[in-house]
Design a protein around this motif. Structure first.
Motif, PDB file in Angstrom:
ATOM      1  N   LYS A 245      26.479  28.630  23.117  1.00  0.00           N
ATOM      2  CA  LYS A 245      25.583  29.731  23.472  1.00  0.00           C
ATOM      3  C   LYS A 245      24.260  29.610  22.724  1.00  0.00           C
ATOM      4  CE  LYS A 245      29.446  32.891  24.321  1.00  0.00           C
ATOM      5  NZ  LYS A 245      30.154  34.093  23.862  1.00  0.00           N
ATOM      6  N   GLY A 246      23.191  30.011  23.418  1.00  0.00           N
ATOM      7  CA  GLY A 246      21.885  30.095  22.781  1.00  0.00           C
ATOM      8  C   GLY A 246      21.682  31.490  22.235  1.00  0.00           C
ATOM      9  N   THR A 247      20.611  32.144  22.695  1.00  0.00           N
ATOM     10  CA  THR A 247      20.351  33.517  22.247  1.00  0.00           C
ATOM     11  C   THR A 247      20.954  34.541  23.189  1.00  0.00           C
ATOM     12  OG1 THR A 247      18.202  33.370  23.348  1.00  0.00           O
ATOM     13  CG2 THR A 247      18.257  32.938  20.976  1.00  0.00           C
ATOM     14  N   THR A 248      21.566  34.090  24.291  1.00  0.00           N
ATOM     15  CA  THR A 248      22.255  34.999  25.213  1.00  0.00           C
ATOM     16  C   THR A 248      23.686  34.503  25.381  1.00  0.00           C
ATOM     17  OG1 THR A 248      21.690  33.763  27.226  1.00  0.00           O
ATOM     18  CG2 THR A 248      20.079  35.401  26.444  1.00  0.00           C
TER      19      THR A 248
ATOM     20  N   SER B 100      13.416  31.732  27.187  1.00  0.00           N
ATOM     21  CA  SER B 100      14.006  32.588  26.154  1.00  0.00           C
ATOM     22  C   SER B 100      13.805  31.945  24.782  1.00  0.00           C
ATOM     23  CB  SER B 100      15.507  32.781  26.405  1.00  0.00           C
ATOM     24  OG  SER B 100      15.727  33.323  27.681  1.00  0.00           O
TER      25      SER B 100
ATOM     26  N   ARG C 282      17.752  29.507  19.752  1.00  0.00           N
ATOM     27  CA  ARG C 282      18.556  29.819  18.566  1.00  0.00           C
ATOM     28  C   ARG C 282      18.491  28.643  17.602  1.00  0.00           C
ATOM     29  NH1 ARG C 282      24.051  29.384  16.872  1.00  0.00           N
ATOM     30  NH2 ARG C 282      24.662  28.370  18.827  1.00  0.00           N
ATOM     31  N   ARG C 283      18.111  28.920  16.359  1.00  0.00           N
ATOM     32  CA  ARG C 283      17.959  27.848  15.367  1.00  0.00           C
ATOM     33  C   ARG C 283      19.193  27.765  14.471  1.00  0.00           C
ATOM     34  NH1 ARG C 283      12.501  27.274  12.037  1.00  0.00           N
ATOM     35  NH2 ARG C 283      11.946  26.172  13.954  1.00  0.00           N
TER      36      ARG C 283
ATOM     37  N   ASN D 159      19.075  28.224  25.718  1.00  0.00           N
ATOM     38  CA  ASN D 159      20.016  28.676  26.739  1.00  0.00           C
ATOM     39  C   ASN D 159      20.122  27.601  27.820  1.00  0.00           C
ATOM     40  OD1 ASN D 159      20.261  31.104  25.388  1.00  0.00           O
ATOM     41  ND2 ASN D 159      18.592  32.055  26.542  1.00  0.00           N
TER      42      ASN D 159
ATOM     43  N   MET E  59      15.025  32.195  17.238  1.00  0.00           N
ATOM     44  CA  MET E  59      15.828  33.257  16.646  1.00  0.00           C
ATOM     45  C   MET E  59      16.637  32.643  15.506  1.00  0.00           C
ATOM     46  SD  MET E  59      15.461  36.234  18.228  1.00  0.00           S
ATOM     47  CE  MET E  59      16.979  37.150  18.170  1.00  0.00           C
ATOM     48  N   GLU E  60      16.396  33.136  14.297  1.00  0.00           N
ATOM     49  CA  GLU E  60      17.120  32.653  13.124  1.00  0.00           C
ATOM     50  C   GLU E  60      17.730  33.854  12.415  1.00  0.00           C
ATOM     51  OE1 GLU E  60      16.318  29.833   9.224  1.00  0.00           O
ATOM     52  OE2 GLU E  60      14.784  30.038  10.759  1.00  0.00           O
TER      53      GLU E  60
ATOM     54  N   TRP F 291      19.267  36.136  13.867  1.00  0.00           N
ATOM     55  CA  TRP F 291      18.932  37.234  14.774  1.00  0.00           C
ATOM     56  C   TRP F 291      17.594  37.893  14.446  1.00  0.00           C
ATOM     57  CZ3 TRP F 291      21.423  36.679  18.962  1.00  0.00           C
ATOM     58  CH2 TRP F 291      22.708  36.156  18.927  1.00  0.00           C
TER      59      TRP F 291
ATOM     60  N   TYR G  86      13.503  37.259  15.194  1.00  0.00           N
ATOM     61  CA  TYR G  86      12.587  36.489  16.041  1.00  0.00           C
ATOM     62  C   TYR G  86      11.391  35.981  15.229  1.00  0.00           C
ATOM     63  CZ  TYR G  86       9.192  35.384  19.678  1.00  0.00           C
ATOM     64  OH  TYR G  86       8.262  34.747  20.460  1.00  0.00           O
TER      65      TYR G  86
END
Length: 627
Positions: free
Chosen positions: A51-54, A81, A84-85, A102, A197-198, A200, A202
């Motif tokens: 999963k990425g940020t979603t 989007s 995610r890091r 994503n 997003m690190e 959670w 931004y």
């Protein structure tokens, strides 16, 4: 615009090759065929289930979702989007940031990459080897090994935080030299500036390309393509002279040989070619002089009228070879650093960018290279000579070597033991695996390192590693069987002379031997590994001629592979690995289908897919619906 998108990619390739700007890239993304091809390329990668940020992953993707993305692109409402890091460990103990986009963003980036690749691949430099089809670390190292003969100095280039410091404005400006499509350029800009997003939280991205993005590698190559062109110009300016001047000592020896030969010829003519006193002594003098000529330099290595420069780049690592003096090398280093700083807003690391004499080893891509110190004389036959001529074949040639530290670290990493004192260890983590899995694990690890270092001239140095691994394997098997190493070795070697073998039987009762890999059984590279030519009229567009894959046909059939219905929306069910299913005791019906068909994917209708995930589908009900 051509109706077939793959023919349009050919048109784009030819337009780019002839130096013209490419248009209509954005409209080309409206074609569904490109998206299906991109989806078919991405789906085998298990990372797409991360999963990425979603919550969205590749599982449950459908043709309808592709239509939705295309409609968003047409309306201009699509937005990438945030990425995610996460951080992954490096070999030096530090951590490298990695972006996890994503899946929808990955798919769009793959379509963009297909278009950009056809624009830039025909014009990329032959000295660039990273992130390109038909090129690899081996082609970069082969270029050094085969073309760097006679060089004296090397500049090891190291760019400070390259991927994190790519300037977005400069990158878009460089891309606009080849692509004249504002909407496509804006899409690339949006991919670069979508943020991360690190924990959670931004964060905006003002520079750099996300490591982990599909399109990031080719954007990095486009950015450094300007540096490749600049270095090629510098090579033309720097090179001078056709051949090095002959050394004085070599000239004197050649003159002495010529004088004695003339004397022998003159006296032979005088005596009618009969044997005369002192002739054998003069012939022996010629032999001694020839022998001596093979021990002195034939040319002047410090000839000021002869200069050469070579350049090879793999991603952000590059090396520059110089045939000249150290002042020349220092000047080239300064020129390269100034260009990177002024034109690309990048900085060379002063601590890591070193100027090294090629008598000393230079690290590059896990290897070390230097000039041969040994002397090897062999007879070489030339077309314009009747007899073979003795020649020093290694003079000034490049030698590729495996660093001893790499071999020792590999043994420690996989817990084989210590190569310094040859202390063997067994691998406790593998004891609970099956015996076949243990053999396969060792074989895969050893094949990996042997294949990577197959270009090395000291390839045989891996013998000690293989012997240590074999001893570790025997010790691990002894611990698993609760026996001794000697008994395990004897029982496994009795099936084939001197080879460790694990015996299994097929359904018919025939023996199947699973051998422990040996270094002498590994294929070693013979000769050079050449990169594919980048000419557009030589490389065909593989997408145009490949046809549909089995996965694409199943996807376009629009039929549920569980209940057989052809109505409604179809989704693709994905799993990471089939072997994970085989370990389960209580299998669901769909899982049994995947094992029987040996597939990681199933095309399902909406009901079958969602009921499977909700665990609400009784097996007897589902079986009755199969046609």
């Amino acid at each position: 615009m051509a109706t077939n998108p793959f023919r349009q990619l050919d048109v784009i390739r030819n337009v780019s090759l002839h130096g013209r700007k490419v248009t209509d890239c954005y409209r080309l993304m409206y074609n569904k065929e490109l998206w299906i091809k991109a989806y078919a390329k991405l789906y085998p990668n298990a990372g797409n289930l991360t999963k990425g940020t979603t919550e969205e992953t590749i599982d449950g993707f459908s043709l309808q979702k592709i239509d939705e993305i295309i409609e968003q692109l047409k309306a201009g409402t699509f937005r990438f989007s945030p990425v995610r890091r996460v951080y992954i460990p490096k070999s030096n103990g530090k951590k490298r940031p990695l972006g996890v986009p994503n899946f929808k963003d990955k798919l769009i980036q793959e379509v963009m990459r297909m278009i950009v690749d056809n624009i830039y691949e025909p014009v990329f430099s032959s000295n660039s080897h990273g992130f390109r089809g038909g090129r690899s670390c081996h082609t970069a190292l082969s270029q050094i090994k085969n073309t760097w003969k006679g060089l004296t100095w090397c500049i090891e280039g190291d760019i400070k935080g390259f991927f994190d410091n790519i300037n977005h404005q400069i990158l878009i400006k460089l891309i606009s030299k080849k692509i004249e499509d504002k909407r496509f350029l804006l899409l690339i800009h949006n991919a670069l500036t979508c943020g991360v997003m690190e924990d959670w939280q931004y964060n905006k991205t003002y520079s750099g390309t996300p490591q982990g993005g599909i399109i990031s590698p080719i954007l990095a190559n486009i950015y450094l393509h300007e540096f490749d062109l600049f270095m090629e110009e510098q090579m033309k300016k720097f090179d001078s002279g056709k051949l090095r001047e002959r050394s004085n000592e070599s000239k004197d020896l050649k003159s002495s040989i010529y004088t004695i030969r003339k004397k022998i010829q003159r006296v032979d003519d005088k005596f009618g070619h009969r044997l005369w006193e002192g002739r054998s002594m003069l012939v022996e003098q010629i032999r001694n002089l020839k022998r001596k000529s093979l021990t002195v330099p034939s040319v002047d290595p410090m000839d000021g009228n002869y200069r050469r420069m070579k350049y090879v780049r793999y991603a952000d690592d590059f090396v520059i070879g110089i045939a000249g003096n150290k002042e020349h090398a220092m000047k080239i280093k300064e020129i390269a650093g100034r260009f990177l700083e002024e034109e690309l807003a990048l900085e060379l690391s002063e601590e890591k960018t070193l100027v090294t004499h090629l008598e000393n080893p230079v690290p590059f891509l896990g290897y070390e290279f230097r000039t041969w110190q040994e002397v090897k004389i062999k007879r070489v036959k030339y077309k314009n000579h009747g007899q073979p001529i003795k020649k020093r074949t290694l003079s000034g040639a490049i030698k590729l070597e495996i660093p001893s530290k790499k071999i020792k670290d590999f043994a420690l990493k996989y817990n084989y033991g210590n190569l310094d004192d040859f202390k063997i260890t067994h691998r406790t983590r593998l004891i609970n695996n099956s015996e076949l899995e243990i053999v396969m694990t060792y074989n895969a690890e050893l094949r990996g390192i042997a294949n990577y270092y197959k270009l090395a001239n000291n390839y045989h140095h891996l013998d000690r590693l293989f012997y240590l691994a074999e001893s570790s394997f025997i010790k691990t098997m002894a611990n698993k069987r609760r026996s001794t190493s000697a008994k395990v070795a004897n029982s496994m070697r009795k099936h084939k002379q001197g080879v460790l073998c694990l015996v299994r039987y097929d359904k018919k009762g025939n023996e199947i031997l699973h051998q422990f890999v040996r270094l002498k059984d590994m294929p070693k590279a013979k000769g050079a590994i050449k990169a594919d030519s980048t000419q557009s009229d030589i490389i065909s567009n593989v997408y145009k001629y490949s046809g549909r894959t089995e996965f694409e046909k199943r996807l376009l059939a629009n039929q549920c592979e569980a209940c057989g219905t052809t109505e409604g929306q179809m989704e693709v069910h994905h799993i990471r690995k089939l072997k994970d299913l085989k370990k389960k005791k209580n299998l669901k019906y769909l899982e049994r289908i995947m094992i029987e068909r040996n597939r990681k994917t199933l095309v399902l209708c909406y009901d079958c897919h969602h009921k499977h995930h909700e665990k609400q589908i009784p097996i007897n009900q589902l079986e009755s619906r199969i046609r």
